[in-house]
Design a protein around this motif. Structure first.
Motif, PDB file in Angstrom:
ATOM      1  N   GLY A  35       0.821  -1.192   0.000  1.00 18.22           N
ATOM      2  CA  GLY A  35       0.000   0.000   0.000  1.00 18.22           C
ATOM      3  C   GLY A  35       0.861   1.251   0.000  1.00 18.22           C
ATOM      4  O   GLY A  35       2.016   1.221   0.418  1.00 18.22           O
ATOM      5  N   PRO A  60     -11.679   6.863  -4.734  1.00 20.90           N
ATOM      6  CA  PRO A  60     -11.440   6.969  -3.291  1.00 20.90           C
ATOM      7  C   PRO A  60     -10.402   5.988  -2.756  1.00 20.90           C
ATOM      8  O   PRO A  60     -10.092   4.987  -3.395  1.00 20.90           O
ATOM      9  CB  PRO A  60     -12.813   6.656  -2.691  1.00 20.90           C
ATOM     10  N   SER A  95     -12.122  -5.147   2.529  1.00 16.98           N
ATOM     11  CA  SER A  95     -12.425  -3.735   2.803  1.00 16.98           C
ATOM     12  C   SER A  95     -13.937  -3.589   2.785  1.00 16.98           C
ATOM     13  O   SER A  95     -14.584  -4.034   1.837  1.00 16.98           O
ATOM     14  CB  SER A  95     -11.806  -2.831   1.732  1.00 16.98           C
ATOM     15  N   THR A 114     -19.275   7.781   1.264  1.00 15.01           N
ATOM     16  CA  THR A 114     -18.928   6.506   1.898  1.00 15.01           C
ATOM     17  C   THR A 114     -17.423   6.386   2.087  1.00 15.01           C
ATOM     18  O   THR A 114     -16.655   7.182   1.530  1.00 15.01           O
ATOM     19  CB  THR A 114     -19.388   5.343   1.009  1.00 15.01           C
ATOM     20  N   ALA A 138      -4.655   4.176   2.050  1.00 17.62           N
ATOM     21  CA  ALA A 138      -3.634   3.600   1.167  1.00 17.62           C
ATOM     22  C   ALA A 138      -4.248   2.880  -0.017  1.00 17.62           C
ATOM     23  O   ALA A 138      -4.993   1.927   0.153  1.00 17.62           O
ATOM     24  CB  ALA A 138      -2.751   2.625   1.949  1.00 17.62           C
ATOM     25  N   VAL A 180     -13.463  -5.969  -1.955  1.00 19.93           N
ATOM     26  CA  VAL A 180     -14.182  -4.745  -1.588  1.00 19.93           C
ATOM     27  C   VAL A 180     -15.675  -5.065  -1.589  1.00 19.93           C
ATOM     28  O   VAL A 180     -16.224  -5.496  -2.610  1.00 19.93           O
ATOM     29  CB  VAL A 180     -13.875  -3.583  -2.555  1.00 19.93           C
ATOM     30  N   PRO A 228     -15.604   3.675  -8.201  1.00 17.67           N
ATOM     31  CA  PRO A 228     -14.933   4.413  -9.279  1.00 17.67           C
ATOM     32  C   PRO A 228     -13.771   3.639  -9.894  1.00 17.67           C
ATOM     33  O   PRO A 228     -13.507   3.775 -11.084  1.00 17.67           O
ATOM     34  CB  PRO A 228     -14.433   5.671  -8.569  1.00 17.67           C
TER      35      PRO A 228
END
Ligand code: TXA
Ligand code: MG
Length: 528
Positions: A35, A60, A95, A114, A138, A180, A228
């Protein structure tokens, strides 16, 4: 800028923490990938990350914590599903996206409401975050668009001189980025697959977890991204990567038929290929494949690979993560060799299809001709011939019992319903025979009636060969030794040029003097 090279010693970890707290950038190991960290509570520090990576500012950052107790202040609330996932998988390669609190600034959140929270399993990562005394945002520590770094060497290749420090903690255990998952808008949705799999989460939550369509299919035009990061080009090596969907022997035969300078394979441990290759791991071992994937993609560039034929990974478990990354490296280019034919070749009669077929044969394709299959299924005594006699009369046979093709053509093309009858009798048998003729991985199905027969569904891509009416008429008259009127009748029974153009993937023109070879090369360049 001089980049400090640090180890995971007590002293160096303290140093890394101090740099982060002071607003600097430190690359550090996690169990997924390296990271590129900054103080998550300091938007100015976070802004430096975007600059160092060349990352679009609307993408993000994940916020990393050392303890579960640090999560609550960063989010509006912890929904029950998030709580269950945290209890089961924190620390670990996941995550979780929740509604953010006001502690998370605009830069970190990319302007969204968020935030993604992650507590790494890697102890050195947690020591560094703890030493910073603040949550650490990171992204992966690669230049935007490059494969994520899975060892300190990769980070140095991309970031030396651009950031304050790199902590070398050895190779990353997992090798692909964290799963994610969002619970910010209700039901959990996977936005990026990773080592915490859909199946694992479903077990913990006791309900189905869906996967965003873009994970496996990419973004459609005009679609807004749930995450994104989905919309940006990713993991793109300089070589053109093509994923080959085939069983092992077909994959091997295909790759070995494509051996040329610059051609590489990204294959499994037991594949017998005679081009230079990088082996991702054993066919069923998705953990091993994930672990090696990004290093392999970087390796191709170092070796100057021009084209990489990659074996298709699985799609469930951790393999979904491998597939998700690889398909982006390949810009969604998949060659499906499970289809009976790779190329469907069609076009109006007299356009020059057979010439194009010859050019393809020279390039290693097995040519399977629908006309030839038609001849075979209507041989003397065949069941199809018997049916044709029933439908069109016994006198479509010659004295010797063979089919009088001219006579059948006259009757069958006399009216549309007769033509349909002929097709209904012959097409299924022709297709079956043609499919069975396939012995090579690259096959052309040369079929004037590709669409009427439904054979285009058997083809990975379709090509039509076109020529002007005058040219075609002259060719048909010369080839079949028939008059102008008969030639015109034959032409009228077929689809027009516009149909072929709109229904096929590629069109090539074959007027006298056109360079068919060059056009074929261009088409193959696009699909192989
Ligand atoms: O394993 C990992 O997650 C690594 C290590 C360093 O922790 N980090 C990482 O970060 O891969 P990054 O920035 O390269 O990828 C994060 C992905 C991006 O695609 C981003 O768009 C998405 O997660 N993401 C982050 N926050 C989000 C949010 N609030 N909503 C939707 N997507 C988000
Ligand atoms: Mg990344």
């Amino acid at each position: 800028m001089q980049t400090e090279l640090l180890t995971t010693s007590e002293e160096d970890v303290k140093r890394a923490g101090a740099i982060l707290r002071g607003g600097g950038l430190v690359a550090f190991p996690t169990e997924t990938v390296y990271g590129l960290g900054a103080n998550a509570l300091d938007d100015e520090a976070a802004a430096k990350i975007y600059a160092a990576k060349g990352r679009p500012s609307d993408n993000p950052l994940i916020v990393h914590v050392a303890h579960k107790s640090e999560v609550a202040p960063l989010v509006k609330s912890v929904p029950p599903d998030a709580k269950k996932l945290m209890d089961a998988f924190f620390p670990g390669p996941i995550s979780i996206i929740m509604q953010k609190s006001e502690k998370i600034g605009k830069t970190v959140s990319g302007g969204l409401h968020t935030v993604a929270i992650r507590m790494p399993e890697n102890e050195d990562a947690r020591r560094i975050i703890a030493a910073a005394g603040v949550p650490v945002c990171a992204p992966s520590a690669n230049t935007s668009g490059k494969p994520s770094p899975t060892c300190a060497e990769h980070v140095k290749d991309d970031m030396l001189g651009r950031i304050d420090a790199i902590v070398d903690g050895g190779a990353c255990r997992v090798g692909v980025e964290s799963t994610v998952v969002t619970v910010a808008d209700g039901e959990p949705v996977i936005l990026r697959p990773g080592a915490v799999t859909k199946e694992m989460m479903e077990k913990v939550l006791g309900k189905p977890v869906s996967v965003a369509r873009a994970v496996t299919e990419g973004m459609k035009e005009n679609e807004t991204a749930a995450s994104p990061g989905m919309k940006y080009k990713h993991y793109a090596p300089k070589a053109k990567v093509v994923i080959v969907d085939a069983d092992q022997p077909t994959y091997e035969a295909f790759v070995n038929s494509r051996a040329e300078p610059g051609v590489w394979a990204l294959c499994f441990a037991d594949d017998r290929v005679n081009v230079p290759c990088i082996r991702l791991g054993h066919a069923g071992d998705d953990g091993e494949q994930a672990h090696r994937l990004f290093a392999a993609l970087r390796e191709f560039d170092k070796n100057g690979a021009k084209k990489v034929y990659a074996r298709m990974p699985g799609k469930s478990g951790v393999a979904m993560a491998v597939y998700n990354r690889l398909i982006r490296a390949a810009a969604f280019d998949i060659l499906d060799l499970n289809k009976p034919f790779t190329l469907g070749l069609t076009g109006p009669t007299g356009a020059g299809k057979s010439y194009a077929a010859k050019a393809l044969a020279k390039r290693g394709f097995q040519i399977i001709s629908a006309d030839e299959a038609a001849r075979r299924v209507t041989e003397k005594g065949s069941p199809v011939l018997k049916e044709l006699c029933k439908a069109f009369g016994e006198d479509i046979l010659l004295q010797n019992g063979e089919l009088d093709r001219k006579k059948l053509a006259e009757r069958a093309f006399a009216a549309p319903d007769k033509t349909q009858l002929l097709n209904a009798i012959t097409h299924p048998a022709i297709l079956k025979t043609a499919r069975e003729a396939r012995t090579q991985p690259l096959t052309v199905f040369d079929a004037p009636q590709l669409f009427e027969s439904g054979a285009e569904k058997d083809c990975f891509k379709t090509v039509c060969v076109l020529a002007g009416e005058k040219t075609r008429k002259a060719r048909i008259m010369a080839r079949d030794e028939i008059g102008e009127e008969a030639a015109e009748r034959r032409m009228a029974a077929q689809f027009d040029e516009a149909f072929f153009v709109s229904h096929t993937d590629f069109a090539l023109t074959s007027e006298d003097g056109d360079d068919i070879e060059a056009q074929i090369d261009k088409i193959l360049e696009a699909i192989l």
